[in-house]
Design an enzyme around this catalytic site. Structure first.
Site, PDB file in Angstrom:
ATOM      1  N   LEU A 134      -1.687  12.221 -24.717  1.00 42.89           N
ATOM      2  CA  LEU A 134      -1.564  10.962 -23.981  1.00 42.89           C
ATOM      3  C   LEU A 134      -0.119  10.462 -23.891  1.00 42.89           C
ATOM      4  O   LEU A 134       0.666  10.635 -24.816  1.00 42.89           O
ATOM      5  CB  LEU A 134      -2.448   9.890 -24.636  1.00 42.89           C
ATOM      6  CG  LEU A 134      -3.922  10.275 -24.794  1.00 42.89           C
ATOM      7  CD1 LEU A 134      -4.703   9.130 -25.427  1.00 42.89           C
ATOM      8  CD2 LEU A 134      -4.548  10.655 -23.458  1.00 42.89           C
ATOM      9  N   HIS A 165      -1.541   7.298 -19.293  1.00 40.65           N
ATOM     10  CA  HIS A 165      -2.882   7.106 -19.858  1.00 40.65           C
ATOM     11  C   HIS A 165      -2.982   5.736 -20.522  1.00 40.65           C
ATOM     12  O   HIS A 165      -3.999   5.042 -20.396  1.00 40.65           O
ATOM     13  CB  HIS A 165      -3.169   8.165 -20.934  1.00 40.65           C
ATOM     14  CG  HIS A 165      -3.073   9.581 -20.464  1.00 40.65           C
ATOM     15  ND1 HIS A 165      -2.058  10.419 -20.836  1.00 40.65           N
ATOM     16  CD2 HIS A 165      -3.887  10.312 -19.660  1.00 40.65           C
ATOM     17  CE1 HIS A 165      -2.236  11.603 -20.297  1.00 40.65           C
ATOM     18  NE2 HIS A 165      -3.337  11.574 -19.565  1.00 40.65           N
ATOM     19  N   ASP A 202      -3.112  11.244  -9.628  1.00 42.45           N
ATOM     20  CA  ASP A 202      -4.008  12.275  -9.109  1.00 42.45           C
ATOM     21  C   ASP A 202      -4.804  11.653  -7.962  1.00 42.45           C
ATOM     22  O   ASP A 202      -5.996  11.365  -8.102  1.00 42.45           O
ATOM     23  CB  ASP A 202      -4.927  12.764 -10.233  1.00 42.45           C
ATOM     24  CG  ASP A 202      -4.142  13.352 -11.394  1.00 42.45           C
ATOM     25  OD1 ASP A 202      -3.912  14.560 -11.398  1.00 42.45           O
ATOM     26  OD2 ASP A 202      -3.723  12.580 -12.283  1.00 42.45           O
ATOM     27  N   SER A 234       3.552  12.937 -17.043  1.00 38.19           N
ATOM     28  CA  SER A 234       2.501  13.946 -17.015  1.00 38.19           C
ATOM     29  C   SER A 234       2.524  14.710 -18.333  1.00 38.19           C
ATOM     30  O   SER A 234       3.602  14.967 -18.878  1.00 38.19           O
ATOM     31  CB  SER A 234       2.748  14.922 -15.856  1.00 38.19           C
ATOM     32  OG  SER A 234       1.964  16.083 -16.022  1.00 38.19           O
ATOM     33  N   ARG A 280       2.030  17.688 -18.559  1.00 41.48           N
ATOM     34  CA  ARG A 280       2.662  18.978 -18.255  1.00 41.48           C
ATOM     35  C   ARG A 280       4.190  18.890 -18.239  1.00 41.48           C
ATOM     36  O   ARG A 280       4.854  19.928 -18.203  1.00 41.48           O
ATOM     37  CB  ARG A 280       2.151  19.510 -16.910  1.00 41.48           C
ATOM     38  CG  ARG A 280       0.701  19.985 -16.973  1.00 41.48           C
ATOM     39  CD  ARG A 280       0.288  20.770 -15.734  1.00 41.48           C
ATOM     40  NE  ARG A 280      -0.984  21.443 -15.922  1.00 41.48           N
ATOM     41  CZ  ARG A 280      -2.173  20.964 -15.535  1.00 41.48           C
ATOM     42  NH1 ARG A 280      -2.249  19.801 -14.917  1.00 41.48           N
ATOM     43  NH2 ARG A 280      -3.273  21.655 -15.751  1.00 41.48           N
TER      44      ARG A 280
HETATM   45  P1  AMP Z   1      -5.095  13.856 -17.381  1.00 37.86           P
HETATM   46  O1  AMP Z   1      -5.130  13.715 -18.873  1.00 37.86           O
HETATM   47  O2  AMP Z   1      -3.800  14.403 -16.871  1.00 37.86           O
HETATM   48  O3  AMP Z   1      -6.314  14.545 -16.825  1.00 37.86           O
HETATM   49  O4  AMP Z   1      -5.148  12.378 -16.804  1.00 37.86           O
HETATM   50  C1  AMP Z   1      -6.150  11.474 -17.179  1.00 37.86           C
HETATM   51  C2  AMP Z   1      -6.058  10.250 -16.302  1.00 37.86           C
HETATM   52  O5  AMP Z   1      -4.770   9.648 -16.461  1.00 37.86           O
HETATM   53  C3  AMP Z   1      -6.206  10.575 -14.811  1.00 37.86           C
HETATM   54  O6  AMP Z   1      -6.987   9.563 -14.197  1.00 37.86           O
HETATM   55  C4  AMP Z   1      -4.791  10.564 -14.331  1.00 37.86           C
HETATM   56  O7  AMP Z   1      -4.667  10.245 -12.956  1.00 37.86           O
HETATM   57  C5  AMP Z   1      -4.187   9.477 -15.191  1.00 37.86           C
HETATM   58  N1  AMP Z   1      -2.731   9.647 -15.245  1.00 37.86           N
HETATM   59  C6  AMP Z   1      -2.047  10.757 -15.612  1.00 37.86           C
HETATM   60  N2  AMP Z   1      -0.719  10.561 -15.465  1.00 37.86           N
HETATM   61  C7  AMP Z   1      -0.564   9.304 -14.998  1.00 37.86           C
HETATM   62  C8  AMP Z   1       0.572   8.509 -14.638  1.00 37.86           C
HETATM   63  N3  AMP Z   1       1.822   8.980 -14.726  1.00 37.86           N
HETATM   64  N4  AMP Z   1       0.352   7.254 -14.188  1.00 37.86           N
HETATM   65  C9  AMP Z   1      -0.912   6.768 -14.083  1.00 37.86           C
HETATM   66  N5  AMP Z   1      -2.015   7.458 -14.403  1.00 37.86           N
HETATM   67  C10 AMP Z   1      -1.848   8.714 -14.856  1.00 37.86           C
END
Ligand code: AMP
Length: 281
Positions: free
Chosen positions: A33, A37, A150, A185, A187
C-alpha cells in the site's frame, strides 16, 4: 484493527457490525500500500462506520508472463498503513482460500474491456470482475472505493455493479501523485533510479494533453498525437497505447465531447505503467 485470512471470519465480523446497524465500506487492493490506497481507505473511513481492506494479489487477473510472482508484498507495512488510515479489518486470504482447485465460474465484461488495457491484457478484466464480485459477496459492503488511476477498471466495475444488481455504491477517487507528478503505484518499486526519472514522461504527457483539452482543442487525435510525440522523445519509454475513449462506454472517440478518458500505458524498461486524465468539458 484485525487481520483475518478466511472468508468465514470476514462474514462473522460483518454480520456483527450489521446487527449493530453499522455501515460498511470496502477498499479492494493488491497490497504493498501507498498514499493512493491510503486516500481510498481514509475516504471509506469518513463515509462508513466500518472499513474492510482486502489485501490480495489476485492470480486470476495476471496473464502468462506477467509479474504475478514478483509483485511486491509486505503485510506488516500494509497493516500499519491500514491502521493509520482508519481501517477496521484487513482480509488477507491465500489464493487457495479464494479459489477452489476446480474453480470454474468467471464474471466477464463483454464490452468495456475491449479497448485500452484490454487489448494488451485480454483476460485481465475477467480476473478483476471475478475477484471483485467475490469480494462484494464476501463483505457485502454499502460502498466500495476504487481509484481513478485505473480508470477503465473503475468504469468496468460501475457497469458490472449496475448490470449484476449489486446494491453497492461504487465510489471513484482521484489519482494521488508523487511530488514530481508520477502517479503512485506499487509497481513504481520496479524502477531503477534512471527509469524512475524517465517515468515522468507519463505525467508530463497527461499534463500536456489536459492543457490542450482545457484550451479548447476538440480533435482527440491531435491531443493523442502530441502526447505520443512527447513520450517518444524519452528513449527508455515504449508506448503500449495512448487512446481517447468515451468516459462511460470506453469506445474510441474522435471529438473531445465530455466526458472523455484519455489514457495510456507505457513501458519504462520492463515495467508497464498507466496514467490518464478525464476531460469533463
Ligand atoms: P491495486 O493495489 O494497484 O490493485 O490498487 C487498489 C486500488 O487502489 C485501485 O482501486 C486503484 O485504482 C487504487 N489506486 C492505486 N494507485 C492509486 C493512486 N495513485 N491514486 C489513487 N488510487 C490508486
Amino acid at each position: 484493527m484485525k487481520i483475518v485470512e478466511t472468508i468465514a471470519e470476514v462474514r462473522k465480523e460483518v454480520k456483527e457490525w450489521r446487527k449493530q446497524g453499522l455501515s460498511v465500506g470496502l477498499v479492494p487492493t493488491m497490497g504493498f500500500l501507498h498514499e493512493g490506497h491510503q486516500s481510498l481507505i481514509e475516504r471509506a473511513s469518513r463515509e462508513n462506520d466500518r472499513v474492510v481492506v482486502s489485501d490480495f494479489v489476485n492470480p486470476v487477473q495476471f496473464g502468462p508472463g506477467e509479474d504475478l510472482a514478483s509483485y511486491p508484498r509486505d503485510l506488516a507495512r500494509d497493516a500499519a498503513v491500514c491502521e493509520a488510515a482508519g481501517a477496521d479489518l484487513i482480509f488477507h486470504p491465500s489464493p487457495e482460500e479464494m479459489y477452489f482447485p476446480d474453480f470454474s465460474t468467471y464474471v466477464n465484461m463483454e464490452s468495456l474491456s475491449e479497448e485500452l488495457c484490454g487489448k494488451t491484457r485480454p483476460t485481465h478484466f475477467r480476473g478483476v470482475c471475478t475477484v471483485v464480485s467475490k469480494l462484494f459477496h464476501i463483505t457485502a459492503p454499502d460502498r466500495a472505493y476504487f481509484g481513478q488511476k485505473d480508470a477503465q477498471q473503475l468504469a468496468i466495475i460501475k457497469r458490472m455493479a449496475r448490470d449484476l444488481n449489486f446494491d453497492i455504491e461504487i465510489v471513484g477517487c482521484p489519482i494521488v501523485r508523487e511530488a514530481d507528478g508520477l502517479a503512485k503505484s506499487s509497481r513504481n518499486t520496479y524502477l531503477s533510479p534512471e527509469e524512475r526519472q524517465a517515468a515522468l514522461v507519463l505525467s508530463q504527457a497527461v499534463a500536456l494533453g489536459q492543457s490542450m483539452a482545457e484550451q479548447g482543442e476538440k480533435d482527440a487525435e491531435k491531443i493523442v498525437s502530441a502526447m505520443k510525440e512527447l513520450i517518444a522523445k524519452e528513449p527508455m519509454a515504449r508506448i503500449d497505447y495512448v487512446q481517447a475513449v468515451d468516459g462511460v462506454s470506453m469506445s474510441p472517440v474522435r471529438e473531445m465531447k465530455a466526458p472523455v478518458l484519455v489514457a495510456m500505458a507505457v513501458y519504462i524498461g520492463k515495467t508497464r505503467l498507466i496514467d490518464n486524465f478525464i476531460y469533463e468539458g
